[in-house]
Design an enzyme around this catalytic site. Structure first.
Site, PDB file in Angstrom:
ATOM      1  N   SER A  54      -8.684 -23.485   8.868  1.00  0.00           N
ATOM      2  CA  SER A  54     -10.065 -23.894   8.585  1.00  0.00           C
ATOM      3  C   SER A  54     -10.217 -25.417   8.609  1.00  0.00           C
ATOM      4  CB  SER A  54     -10.499 -23.356   7.212  1.00  0.00           C
ATOM      5  OG  SER A  54      -9.651 -23.852   6.182  1.00  0.00           O
ATOM      6  N   HIS A  55      -9.112 -26.165   8.679  1.00  0.00           N
ATOM      7  CA  HIS A  55      -9.224 -27.626   8.627  1.00  0.00           C
ATOM      8  C   HIS A  55      -8.386 -28.345   9.680  1.00  0.00           C
ATOM      9  CE1 HIS A  55     -11.198 -26.454   4.932  1.00  0.00           C
ATOM     10  NE2 HIS A  55     -11.822 -27.609   5.011  1.00  0.00           N
ATOM     11  N   PHE A 128     -13.740 -34.464   5.620  1.00  0.00           N
ATOM     12  CA  PHE A 128     -14.049 -33.217   6.341  1.00  0.00           C
ATOM     13  C   PHE A 128     -12.759 -32.431   6.584  1.00  0.00           C
ATOM     14  CE2 PHE A 128     -16.068 -31.237  10.309  1.00  0.00           C
ATOM     15  CZ  PHE A 128     -17.021 -30.543   9.589  1.00  0.00           C
ATOM     16  N   THR A 167     -17.652 -27.296  -2.519  1.00  0.00           N
ATOM     17  CA  THR A 167     -16.465 -26.439  -2.606  1.00  0.00           C
ATOM     18  C   THR A 167     -15.285 -27.197  -3.247  1.00  0.00           C
ATOM     19  OG1 THR A 167     -16.183 -26.943  -0.263  1.00  0.00           O
ATOM     20  CG2 THR A 167     -16.987 -24.758  -0.819  1.00  0.00           C
ATOM     21  N   ALA A 187      -9.613 -25.136  -2.961  1.00  0.00           N
ATOM     22  CA  ALA A 187     -11.048 -25.265  -3.197  1.00  0.00           C
ATOM     23  C   ALA A 187     -11.347 -24.662  -4.573  1.00  0.00           C
ATOM     24  CB  ALA A 187     -11.818 -24.510  -2.121  1.00  0.00           C
ATOM     25  N   HIS A 193     -15.591 -23.076   2.435  1.00  0.00           N
ATOM     26  CA  HIS A 193     -16.723 -22.918   3.347  1.00  0.00           C
ATOM     27  C   HIS A 193     -16.224 -22.667   4.772  1.00  0.00           C
ATOM     28  CE1 HIS A 193     -20.403 -24.305   5.515  1.00  0.00           C
ATOM     29  NE2 HIS A 193     -21.002 -23.738   4.479  1.00  0.00           N
ATOM     30  N   ASP A 195     -13.591 -21.127   5.755  1.00  0.00           N
ATOM     31  CA  ASP A 195     -13.146 -19.743   5.950  1.00  0.00           C
ATOM     32  C   ASP A 195     -14.335 -18.784   6.073  1.00  0.00           C
ATOM     33  OD1 ASP A 195     -10.391 -20.043   6.148  1.00  0.00           O
ATOM     34  OD2 ASP A 195     -10.185 -20.215   3.980  1.00  0.00           O
ATOM     35  N   PRO A 312       3.107 -22.218  -3.978  1.00  0.00           N
ATOM     36  CA  PRO A 312       2.120 -22.937  -3.173  1.00  0.00           C
ATOM     37  C   PRO A 312       2.859 -23.916  -2.258  1.00  0.00           C
ATOM     38  CG  PRO A 312       1.665 -23.203  -5.537  1.00  0.00           C
ATOM     39  CD  PRO A 312       2.931 -22.415  -5.420  1.00  0.00           C
ATOM     40  N   GLY A 313       2.478 -23.982  -1.038  1.00  0.00           N
ATOM     41  CA  GLY A 313       3.155 -24.869  -0.079  1.00  0.00           C
ATOM     42  C   GLY A 313       4.178 -24.149   0.780  1.00  0.00           C
ATOM     43  N   ARG A 315       4.052 -21.339   2.485  1.00  0.00           N
ATOM     44  CA  ARG A 315       3.502 -20.890   3.772  1.00  0.00           C
ATOM     45  C   ARG A 315       3.353 -22.075   4.726  1.00  0.00           C
ATOM     46  NH1 ARG A 315      -0.830 -21.675   6.304  1.00  0.00           N
ATOM     47  NH2 ARG A 315      -1.611 -22.854   4.530  1.00  0.00           N
ATOM     48  N   ARG A 316       2.812 -23.184   4.200  1.00  0.00           N
ATOM     49  CA  ARG A 316       2.597 -24.358   5.057  1.00  0.00           C
ATOM     50  C   ARG A 316       3.919 -24.898   5.586  1.00  0.00           C
ATOM     51  NH1 ARG A 316       1.365 -28.928   3.866  1.00  0.00           N
ATOM     52  NH2 ARG A 316       1.546 -28.862   1.607  1.00  0.00           N
TER      53      ARG A 316
HETATM   54  N1  LIG Z   1     -12.698 -31.739   2.385  1.00  0.00           N
HETATM   55  C1  LIG Z   1     -13.370 -30.893   1.639  1.00  0.00           C
HETATM   56  O1  LIG Z   1     -14.423 -31.208   1.119  1.00  0.00           O
HETATM   57  C2  LIG Z   1     -12.840 -29.523   1.411  1.00  0.00           C
HETATM   58  C3  LIG Z   1     -11.612 -29.149   1.894  1.00  0.00           C
HETATM   59  N2  LIG Z   1     -11.109 -27.914   1.607  1.00  0.00           N
HETATM   60  C4  LIG Z   1      -9.779 -27.571   2.094  1.00  0.00           C
HETATM   61  O2  LIG Z   1      -9.711 -26.221   2.450  1.00  0.00           O
HETATM   62  C5  LIG Z   1      -8.347 -25.813   2.414  1.00  0.00           C
HETATM   63  C6  LIG Z   1      -8.250 -24.382   1.986  1.00  0.00           C
HETATM   64  O3  LIG Z   1      -8.579 -24.244   0.617  1.00  0.00           O
HETATM   65  P1  LIG Z   1      -8.451 -22.815  -0.072  1.00  0.00           P
HETATM   66  O4  LIG Z   1      -9.036 -21.774   0.807  1.00  0.00           O
HETATM   67  O5  LIG Z   1      -8.915 -22.910  -1.461  1.00  0.00           O
HETATM   68  O6  LIG Z   1      -6.875 -22.625  -0.048  1.00  0.00           O
HETATM   69  P2  LIG Z   1      -6.039 -21.269  -0.282  1.00  0.00           P
HETATM   70  O7  LIG Z   1      -6.740 -20.396  -1.238  1.00  0.00           O
HETATM   71  O8  LIG Z   1      -5.646 -20.717   1.024  1.00  0.00           O
HETATM   72  O9  LIG Z   1      -4.701 -21.856  -0.942  1.00  0.00           O
HETATM   73  C7  LIG Z   1      -4.776 -22.595  -2.122  1.00  0.00           C
HETATM   74  C8  LIG Z   1      -3.390 -22.992  -2.573  1.00  0.00           C
HETATM   75  O10 LIG Z   1      -2.728 -21.850  -3.075  1.00  0.00           O
HETATM   76  C9  LIG Z   1      -1.536 -21.598  -2.340  1.00  0.00           C
HETATM   77  N3  LIG Z   1      -1.449 -20.161  -2.184  1.00  0.00           N
HETATM   78  C10 LIG Z   1      -2.264 -19.359  -1.475  1.00  0.00           C
HETATM   79  N4  LIG Z   1      -1.901 -18.070  -1.619  1.00  0.00           N
HETATM   80  C11 LIG Z   1      -0.827 -18.070  -2.437  1.00  0.00           C
HETATM   81  C12 LIG Z   1       0.014 -17.052  -2.969  1.00  0.00           C
HETATM   82  N5  LIG Z   1      -0.192 -15.769  -2.676  1.00  0.00           N
HETATM   83  N6  LIG Z   1       1.029 -17.418  -3.780  1.00  0.00           N
HETATM   84  C13 LIG Z   1       1.230 -18.720  -4.097  1.00  0.00           C
HETATM   85  N7  LIG Z   1       0.482 -19.728  -3.614  1.00  0.00           N
HETATM   86  C14 LIG Z   1      -0.534 -19.409  -2.798  1.00  0.00           C
HETATM   87  C15 LIG Z   1      -1.682 -22.332  -1.049  1.00  0.00           C
HETATM   88  O11 LIG Z   1      -0.420 -22.670  -0.516  1.00  0.00           O
HETATM   89  P3  LIG Z   1      -0.193 -22.700   1.091  1.00  0.00           P
HETATM   90  O12 LIG Z   1      -0.954 -23.904   1.578  1.00  0.00           O
HETATM   91  O13 LIG Z   1       1.271 -22.799   1.283  1.00  0.00           O
HETATM   92  O14 LIG Z   1      -0.777 -21.420   1.630  1.00  0.00           O
HETATM   93  C16 LIG Z   1      -2.502 -23.542  -1.479  1.00  0.00           C
HETATM   94  O15 LIG Z   1      -1.712 -24.556  -2.000  1.00  0.00           O
HETATM   95  C17 LIG Z   1      -7.639 -26.820   1.506  1.00  0.00           C
HETATM   96  O16 LIG Z   1      -6.746 -27.570   2.296  1.00  0.00           O
HETATM   97  C18 LIG Z   1      -8.749 -27.711   0.990  1.00  0.00           C
HETATM   98  O17 LIG Z   1      -8.408 -29.066   0.807  1.00  0.00           O
HETATM   99  C19 LIG Z   1     -11.784 -27.017   0.836  1.00  0.00           C
HETATM  100  C20 LIG Z   1     -13.008 -27.356   0.341  1.00  0.00           C
HETATM  101  C21 LIG Z   1     -13.669 -28.606   0.622  1.00  0.00           C
HETATM  102  O1  LIG Z   2     -14.093 -25.696   3.831  1.00  0.00           O
HETATM  103  C1  LIG Z   2     -14.839 -26.352   3.084  1.00  0.00           C
HETATM  104  O2  LIG Z   2     -15.278 -25.881   2.018  1.00  0.00           O
HETATM  105  C2  LIG Z   2     -15.217 -27.721   3.485  1.00  0.00           C
HETATM  106  N1  LIG Z   2     -14.439 -28.377   4.252  1.00  0.00           N
HETATM  107  C3  LIG Z   2     -14.675 -29.682   4.776  1.00  0.00           C
HETATM  108  C4  LIG Z   2     -15.825 -30.362   4.140  1.00  0.00           C
HETATM  109  C5  LIG Z   2     -16.919 -29.439   3.788  1.00  0.00           C
HETATM  110  C6  LIG Z   2     -16.459 -28.277   2.956  1.00  0.00           C
END
Ligand SMILES: NC(=O)C1=CN([C@@H]2O[C@H](COP(=O)(O)OP(=O)(O)OC[C@H]3O[C@@H](n4cnc5c(N)ncnc54)[C@H](OP(=O)(O)O)[C@@H]3O)[C@@H](O)[C@H]2O)C=CC1
Ligand SMILES: O=C(O)C1=NCCCC1
Length: 345
Positions: A54-55, A128, A167, A187, A193, A195, A312-313, A315-316
């Site tokens: 998603s990013h 972003f 978010t 988030a 958003h 996703d 956390p981390g 998978r990445r």
């Molecule tokens: N710039 C902006 O304004 C915004 C950016 N974002 C970005 O969107 C991205 C996705 O966010 P979000 O969907 O909340 O992330 P996820 O829900 O996918 O993951 C959140 C965290 O939990 C970990 N995780 C996920 N599943 C498990 C599990 N089953 N067991 C243990 N750990 C787990 C992930 O590790 P792993 O990474 O290893 O999967 C990660 O560190 C982020 O990088 C965030 O910064 C979101 C909102 C706004």
């Molecule tokens: O995925 C999200 O939530 C967002 N990502 C980048 C900035 C806007 C919100």
């Protein structure tokens, strides 16, 4: 290298350096300075390398339409201010947040190492991207880092009727003796958003509890959420409180906009939230001597010992290792679009 299969779309694999260079050319062709292009390309390619779908390159059209709309300044030069012993302030000058962080990074680390803790307040900035690339490098240098950034109104505070928060992710990184830094990045909404956009594009329904439609009714339909509906915080009142904290730290504390404060309606195509970002960097040697990394390793081992399969981390880092060994795989059609964008307009 490309390979096709009757059942699967054709894909192409390329090295991280080649994807980074391609993205840099795209940014440069679409109105950023080469300094900004370099930072954004590295950030976006790193996200793609780590399987942050998603990013990663998914975000390129949004970056370009924001640049074309004049909403964000791709040539902005951040202004760094050394305001107090533990504080650095940056005016991103209506540019992207990552070049602002890059400009202040040296001073921030210097202050964290001398005072034990330092705070970076970025305002007038557009973020972003994924947040973990902003914190993980500090942990690689033995520091603990926490960052928050707010985005755009699309989340209904718990118990409210209409959206207000963004978010609003929170990212944390800490060094660890026996492996890669401990990093999480999440988030504060039930789902990012990005996703929701991906699910809408793929025609997939979301799990229960992610969002509401334009009438405030629960829905699993991502299109209903995106067209007049809204997201919910994760974990009810708890995620909502964290999201509120992110608004306060990213906007009120930095001088940036709250998620509800900017109006991009005069900039059709604008997609990058114009807000603020806070980073806190701590030198653990000031309180824990040389022990922090071994203590964090001990915690990880105890967590594994009670049956934890996935940190956390994890998978990445797995995606990263695969990408570095085998290259980054993208749908051939998407890569062709990126190559078109990189050629002169
Ligand atoms: N710039 C902006 O304004 C915004 C950016 N974002 C970005 O969107 C991205 C996705 O966010 P979000 O969907 O909340 O992330 P996820 O829900 O996918 O993951 C959140 C965290 O939990 C970990 N995780 C996920 N599943 C498990 C599990 N089953 N067991 C243990 N750990 C787990 C992930 O590790 P792993 O990474 O290893 O999967 C990660 O560190 C982020 O990088 C965030 O910064 C979101 C909102 C706004
Ligand atoms: O995925 C999200 O939530 C967002 N990502 C980048 C900035 C806007 C919100």
């Amino acid at each position: 290298m490309s390979h096709a299969n009757a059942a699967l779309p054709e894909v192409e694999t390329l090295a991280l350096a080649d994807l980074t260079e391609l993205l840099q050319r795209i940014f440069e062709q679409h109105g950023t300075s080469s300094e900004v292009a370099q930072v954004l390309a590295h950030n976006c390619a790193s996200a793609q390398r780590d399987g942050a779908h998603s990013h990663g390159v998914f975000r390129i059209p949004g970056y370009l339409s924001s640049l074309a709309s004049g909403w964000v300044d791709g040539r902005a030069v951040p202004v760094v201010e050394d305001v107090a012993s533990g504080f650095v302030r940056v005016d991103a000058a209506n540019g992207f947040a990552q070049p602002a962080l890059a400009a202040a990074r040296g001073l921030l680390v210097e202050k964290a190492r001398s005072a034990g803790i330092a705070v970076l307040a970025i305002r007038n900035s557009h973020h972003f991207a994924a947040l973990w690339p902003d914190v993980e490098p500090f942990a690689e240098e033995g520091l603990v880092a926490l960052s928050v950034v707010n985005s755009m109104t699309c989340v209904v505070p718990h118990g409210a009727q209409r959206p207000l928060f963004g978010t609003n992710p929170i990212a944390f990184a800490a060094p660890r003796a026996g492996g890669e830094p401990i990093v999480f990045d999440l988030a504060t909404s039930a789902i990012a958003h990005g996703d929701v956009q991906i699910a809408a594009r793929q025609g997939q329904m979301l799990p229960e509890g992610m969002g509401v439609d334009s009438l405030g009714q629960p829905t699993r339909d991502p299109k209903a959420i995106l067209n007049g509906g809204a997201l919910l915080p994760f974990g009810g009142h708890k995620g909502s409180a964290l999201s509120m904290m992110v608004e306060l730290l990213s906007a009120a504390l930095t001088g940036g906009n709250f998620s509800f404060e900017f109006d991009w309606s005069n900039h059709p195509g604008a997609q990058t939230p114009w807000t603020g970002q806070l980073l806190i960097v701590i030198d653990p040697s000031k309180t824990a001597g040389n022990h922090f990394a071994s203590r964090s390793e001990a915690l990880v081992q105890q967590m594994r010992g009670v049956g934890l399969q996935r940190m956390p981390g994890d998978r990445r880092y797995q995606e990263r290792a695969k990408s570095l060994a085998e290259g980054i795989t993208l749908p051939a059609a998407e890569l062709a679009r990126l190559r078109e964008l990189a050629s002169a307009r």
